[in-house]
Design a protein around this motif. Structure first.
Motif, PDB file in Angstrom:
ATOM      1  N   ILE A  57     -15.003 -37.693  14.573  1.00  0.00           N
ATOM      2  CA  ILE A  57     -14.334 -38.201  13.369  1.00  0.00           C
ATOM      3  C   ILE A  57     -15.240 -39.179  12.625  1.00  0.00           C
ATOM      4  O   ILE A  57     -15.305 -39.172  11.386  1.00  0.00           O
ATOM      5  N   ARG A  58     -15.947 -40.009  13.371  1.00  0.00           N
ATOM      6  CA  ARG A  58     -16.896 -40.922  12.712  1.00  0.00           C
ATOM      7  C   ARG A  58     -17.979 -40.139  11.981  1.00  0.00           C
ATOM      8  O   ARG A  58     -18.360 -40.485  10.859  1.00  0.00           O
ATOM      9  N   GLU A  59     -18.490 -39.076  12.597  1.00  0.00           N
ATOM     10  CA  GLU A  59     -19.507 -38.254  11.956  1.00  0.00           C
ATOM     11  C   GLU A  59     -18.939 -37.519  10.747  1.00  0.00           C
ATOM     12  O   GLU A  59     -19.624 -37.330   9.745  1.00  0.00           O
ATOM     13  N   TYR A  60     -17.676 -37.116  10.841  1.00  0.00           N
ATOM     14  CA  TYR A  60     -17.025 -36.417   9.725  1.00  0.00           C
ATOM     15  C   TYR A  60     -16.958 -37.326   8.494  1.00  0.00           C
ATOM     16  O   TYR A  60     -17.289 -36.907   7.374  1.00  0.00           O
ATOM     17  N   LYS A  61     -16.541 -38.553   8.705  1.00  0.00           N
ATOM     18  CA  LYS A  61     -16.488 -39.502   7.583  1.00  0.00           C
ATOM     19  C   LYS A  61     -17.857 -39.692   6.958  1.00  0.00           C
ATOM     20  O   LYS A  61     -18.016 -39.714   5.731  1.00  0.00           O
ATOM     21  N   LYS A  62     -18.849 -39.830   7.810  1.00  0.00           N
ATOM     22  CA  LYS A  62     -20.211 -40.036   7.327  1.00  0.00           C
ATOM     23  C   LYS A  62     -20.693 -38.811   6.552  1.00  0.00           C
ATOM     24  O   LYS A  62     -21.284 -38.934   5.475  1.00  0.00           O
ATOM     25  N   SER A  63     -20.426 -37.624   7.072  1.00  0.00           N
ATOM     26  CA  SER A  63     -20.884 -36.392   6.423  1.00  0.00           C
ATOM     27  C   SER A  63     -20.205 -36.185   5.080  1.00  0.00           C
ATOM     28  O   SER A  63     -20.848 -35.790   4.099  1.00  0.00           O
ATOM     29  N   MET A  64     -18.900 -36.445   5.009  1.00  0.00           N
ATOM     30  CA  MET A  64     -18.184 -36.271   3.746  1.00  0.00           C
ATOM     31  C   MET A  64     -18.674 -37.263   2.688  1.00  0.00           C
ATOM     32  O   MET A  64     -18.701 -36.958   1.490  1.00  0.00           O
ATOM     33  N   LYS A  65     -19.060 -38.433   3.149  1.00  0.00           N
ATOM     34  CA  LYS A  65     -19.623 -39.407   2.214  1.00  0.00           C
ATOM     35  C   LYS A  65     -20.963 -38.931   1.691  1.00  0.00           C
ATOM     36  O   LYS A  65     -21.275 -39.068   0.503  1.00  0.00           O
ATOM     37  N   GLU A  66     -21.771 -38.334   2.578  1.00  0.00           N
ATOM     38  CA  GLU A  66     -23.078 -37.812   2.165  1.00  0.00           C
ATOM     39  C   GLU A  66     -22.919 -36.646   1.201  1.00  0.00           C
ATOM     40  O   GLU A  66     -23.779 -36.422   0.343  1.00  0.00           O
ATOM     41  N   LEU A  67     -21.815 -35.891   1.325  1.00  0.00           N
ATOM     42  CA  LEU A  67     -21.554 -34.772   0.420  1.00  0.00           C
ATOM     43  C   LEU A  67     -20.902 -35.231  -0.888  1.00  0.00           C
ATOM     44  O   LEU A  67     -20.541 -34.396  -1.722  1.00  0.00           O
TER      45      LEU A  67
ATOM     46  N   PRO B  67     -13.159 -40.093  -1.912  1.00  0.00           N
ATOM     47  CA  PRO B  67     -12.278 -40.522  -0.807  1.00  0.00           C
ATOM     48  C   PRO B  67     -10.820 -40.156  -1.028  1.00  0.00           C
ATOM     49  O   PRO B  67     -10.099 -39.888  -0.068  1.00  0.00           O
ATOM     50  N   GLU B  68     -10.361 -40.121  -2.310  1.00  0.00           N
ATOM     51  CA  GLU B  68      -8.947 -39.840  -2.555  1.00  0.00           C
ATOM     52  C   GLU B  68      -8.572 -38.402  -2.179  1.00  0.00           C
ATOM     53  O   GLU B  68      -7.384 -38.085  -2.031  1.00  0.00           O
ATOM     54  N   LEU B  69      -9.583 -37.519  -2.043  1.00  0.00           N
ATOM     55  CA  LEU B  69      -9.296 -36.145  -1.627  1.00  0.00           C
ATOM     56  C   LEU B  69      -9.128 -36.026  -0.119  1.00  0.00           C
ATOM     57  O   LEU B  69      -8.689 -34.989   0.373  1.00  0.00           O
ATOM     58  N   LEU B  70      -9.509 -37.068   0.603  1.00  0.00           N
ATOM     59  CA  LEU B  70      -9.436 -37.052   2.070  1.00  0.00           C
ATOM     60  C   LEU B  70      -8.233 -37.852   2.546  1.00  0.00           C
ATOM     61  O   LEU B  70      -8.322 -38.700   3.431  1.00  0.00           O
ATOM     62  N   GLU B  71      -7.093 -37.587   1.929  1.00  0.00           N
ATOM     63  CA  GLU B  71      -5.851 -38.262   2.294  1.00  0.00           C
ATOM     64  C   GLU B  71      -4.861 -37.256   2.858  1.00  0.00           C
ATOM     65  O   GLU B  71      -4.768 -36.127   2.364  1.00  0.00           O
ATOM     66  N   PRO B  72      -4.100 -37.628   3.881  1.00  0.00           N
ATOM     67  CA  PRO B  72      -4.224 -38.899   4.617  1.00  0.00           C
ATOM     68  C   PRO B  72      -5.440 -38.871   5.537  1.00  0.00           C
ATOM     69  O   PRO B  72      -5.929 -37.794   5.868  1.00  0.00           O
TER      70      PRO B  72
END
Length: 749
Positions: free
Chosen positions: A354-364, A368-373
């Motif tokens: 999950i930590r890597e997922y957050k990091k990867s989505m930020k790199e892409l 952030p509002e699309l990653l709710e909840p």
């Protein structure tokens, strides 16, 4: 943002901050008057502009009202003329009938031709649809052509069925059967369209983005037709008269609303859910494998942004739709994994993922509002707590099962303990316990977090301490049963105590090895916790081993009770020590064979102490001693004990231990006048021990009461003068219990 309001006093305070500022009042006043004049001029100009604009608006409003009234009058006039054209045109009735006949003739001719040609058109359309449907990921060369032709045929069907409303039921039924093939083709085409929508990403990946563009053209066309049909239905519903009857297009409107746009979006959402379900199923529903092979998620997102988004109109916001649904499907799957009670390793892996997922989505650059909840509602740290709870649960379950088996074997003692490669008694309990412990510790190490490892070690300590407490109680209970009801107890307690002691020493070694392995891998903060907890567990192992060796010693002295009761009794003068020594020798031979050498050395140390305590206690609580026969027998006993224990320990190691017997012997041998000197040597090492010395003097058969009193008065006086106290480290004399006269009487009887 509006500026905060400032009072007049505050404004003046800005100008008048010192006494010298009063000299500038005239200049400030002129400046403010100029600003006021400027503001007044702007306000006057603004008010004038507003008034002019308001006047102009009113003029236009009045003009518009006049125009609306004029249009209304003209429309009323036109409506009156249209309502009764016969008033204007004398031949209108004939013209109207001819017009209706002509129009009906044209419609009939068109309908007949369409019905004649429909079957051949359907043959062609069915062939084209079949060709495109065979490869849902193909280029769909006939898609737009099929849609165009079906639209025309569908419009023809709608118009025909509308005109047949006033026909007989049989005629309408014939028309329904005539159009049945077309209805099935329309349904098949709808399914094909939805199939394309479910495979948009795969179609683009196959190199056919133009198919998605065609799909969007069809969706847009059908959307506009839906809007027209809805508008016509609203007109029919709202009109007081049958206004629609005047328009052919409205008469022909029997269209079924298709909602293609909504259906396509639902298909996209459905396809995303299916893609996650399939990906999970392809990994055998194995959460760990799914997480390890989840790169496809990021690849899909990049493909969507680069190749899918350009195929859609901007108002679809298709990128946002895909990202939201990917995130929601992923969130649902992760929740499913967590609620399925996965292995502890999966929880740790998921936490890191999950930590890597957050990091990867930020790199892409995913907003952030699309990653709710957030995944797990942002409480991924709870995975660590769940992991630790799982470790606790597993350790408790495994330990409970292990201890159930081990304790049952220990208490029933149906088979002798196993003999290991070193020829020592033991069981598999220690090995199995640390296999479980090492497994959980290795999982904690995989997390890369010192906190998790430290918490895991704390739980290991708790489990080991629980096991140790349980073993202590079991050993006590089994020894008690052996003493109280030996005829009802299974044999082999000695062997099983030896095996348990050996196992506990193994556990201590395993714990020490574990500590040395993991301490260097964490920070000093957590290393200290790990060191303390494992050291505490090691101490507990040694305590249980000590309990076992003490039980072995107690078993020896329980067997020696008949012999030790005879010490310093009349039969003792004939020699009892040989029986005691031989009994200890028999036990120690077995102990030395099957007990770990380090534990045997500790047992031997405690056995010597126990022997000395038993011997000195018997001496202190004996009847009158026949001097010098008693001292000679004591010398023989000491010699025999030296000889026996000397087979296991060096003489130089035994001498300090037996020195107390030599000192006590000196007290027994000394004359009344020299007892004081022997006592002083004894007291400097072991402390005053007034009660013991007094009892010893009373037991001497060569001293009467007055002599004993004289000796004790000199002893007590010297103790008081010298301020003699007990040594800082208690000696063996602390363990000597002096019985009262009545107790001695009961013991002898």
């Amino acid at each position: 943002m509006a500026a905060p309001s400032i009072s007049a006093a505050q404004a003046i305070g800005e100008y008048l901050q010192s006494p010298d500022d009063l000299l500038k009042l005239a200049a400030y006043r002129k400046k403010l008057e100029k600003e006021k004049a400027s503001i007044d001029a702007r306000l006057k100009s603004g008010v004038k502009e507003q008034l002019d604009a308001t006047r102009d608006g009113l003029r236009k409003l009045f003009s518009t009202r006049n125009n609306v009234q004029a249009i209304k009058d003209e429309m009323t006039s036109m409506d009156r003329l249209c309502a009764d054209p016969q008033n204007v045109v004398s031949t209108f009735d004939q013209i109207s009938r001819v017009s209706v006949v002509h129009r009906n003739f044209e419609l009939t001719e068109e309908m007949v031709n369409n019905l004649i040609e429909m079957d051949s058109k359907l043959d062609n359309l069915e062939d084209m649809l079949e060709m495109d449907s065979q490869d849902i990921l193909g280029s769909a060369p006939n898609l737009l052509r099929i849609h165009f032709q079906i639209n025309k045929l569908e419009a023809f069907r709608n118009q025909t069925m509308h005109q047949a409303k006033r026909s007989t039921q049989e005629t309408r039924a014939n028309l329904v059967r005539r159009f049945d093939r077309l209805s099935k083709l329309i349904e098949a085409f709808d399914q094909y369209i939805l199939g394309v929508a479910r495979n948009i990403l795969e179609i683009v990946r196959a190199g056919h983005p133009e198919v998605v563009v065609k799909l969007m053209k069809i969706v847009e066309i059908e959307g506009k037709e839906d809007e027209k049909a809805i508008a016509m239905k609203l007109v029919k519903k709202a009109a007081k008269l049958d206004v629609a009857a005047k328009f052919r297009s409205m008469q022909a409107n029997a269209r079924v609303i298709k909602y293609y746009r909504s259906k396509v979006q639902k298909c996209i959402i459905e396809s995303i859910k299916v893609s996650f379900e399939d990906a999970f199923a392809q990994q055998g529903n194995n959460p760990a494998a799914f997480l390890e092979n989840s790169l496809w998620i990021y690849q899909d997102i990049m493909r969507i942004e680069e190749d899918v988004v350009p195929c859609f109109p901007p108002d679809y916001e298709i990128y946002n739709l895909y990202i939201r649904e990917y995130h929601r499907s992923l969130s649902n799957l992760i929740n499913k994994i967590v609620t399925s009670a996965p292995e502890a390793s999966v929880l740790l892996q998921l936490h890191g993922w999950i930590r890597e997922y957050k990091k990867s989505m930020k790199e892409l650059n995913v907003p952030p509002e699309l990653l709710e909840p957030p995944l797990l509602d942002g409480n991924e740290q709870s995975l660590i707590e769940d992991y630790l709870k799982l470790i606790i649960k597993k350790l408790d379950e495994w330990t409970a099962n292990l201890m159930k088996t081990e304790v049952e074997a220990f208490t029933k003692r149906e088979e002798p303990p196993e003999v290991d490669s070193d020829g020592l008694y033991g069981t598999q309990g220690a090995v199995i316990l640390f296999q479980m412990i090492n497994q959980q510790v290795d999982l904690a190490l995989d997390s890369g977090q010192g906190m998790i490892l430290a918490r895991t070690v704390e739980e290991v300590n708790r489990v080991m301490r629980s096991v140790q407490d349980q073993w202590t109680k079991v050993v006590d209970a089994e020894y008690k049963k052996q003493i109280e009801k030996p005829e009802e107890v299974a044999g082999g307690l000695v062997e099983y105590c030896i095996a348990l002691a050996n196992d506990q020493l193994k556990c201590a070694d395993f714990a020490e090895t574990l500590s040395g392995r993991i301490e260097p891998l964490v920070s000093e903060k957590y290393a200290a916790t790990i060191h303390d907890r494992l050291n505490d567990a090691i101490d507990g192992c040694l305590d249980v081993a000590k309990k076992c060796t003490q039980c072995l010693i107690d078993i020896i002295f329980n067997d020696l009770k008949p012999a030790t009761k005879l010490l310093f009794q009349p039969s003792w003068y004939d020699g009892i020590i040989a029986q005691i020594v031989e009994t200890m020798r028999d036990y120690l031979t077995d102990y030395q064979t099957y007990l770990n050498s380090a534990l045997f050395d500790l047992l031997l140390e405690d056995l010597i102490d126990s022997f000395l305590v038993a011997y000195i206690s018997a001496l202190a609580n004996s009847a009158k001693l026949r001097i010098p026969a008693a001292t000679e027998r004591i010398k023989d006993d000491i010699t025999e004990a030296y000889k026996f224990f000397g087979t296991y320990k060096k003489t130089k190691d035994l001498e300090p231990r037996f020195e107390v017997l030599e000192m006590i012997l000196s007290l027994l041998e000394a004359s009344k006048s020299l007892v004081f000197l022997s006592y002083w040597s004894f007291a400097k090492v072991h402390g005053p021990n007034i009660a013991f010395v007094e009892t010893l003097m009373k037991n001497r058969g060569d001293l009467d009461r007055s002599a004993v009193n004289e000796v004790m008065e000199s002893v007590k006086r010297k103790v008081k003068e010298e301020g003699l106290t007990d040594p800082p480290d208690p000696t063996i004399m602390k363990k000597i219990a002096i019985q009262g006269t009545f107790s001695r009487f009961l013991t002898r009887t």
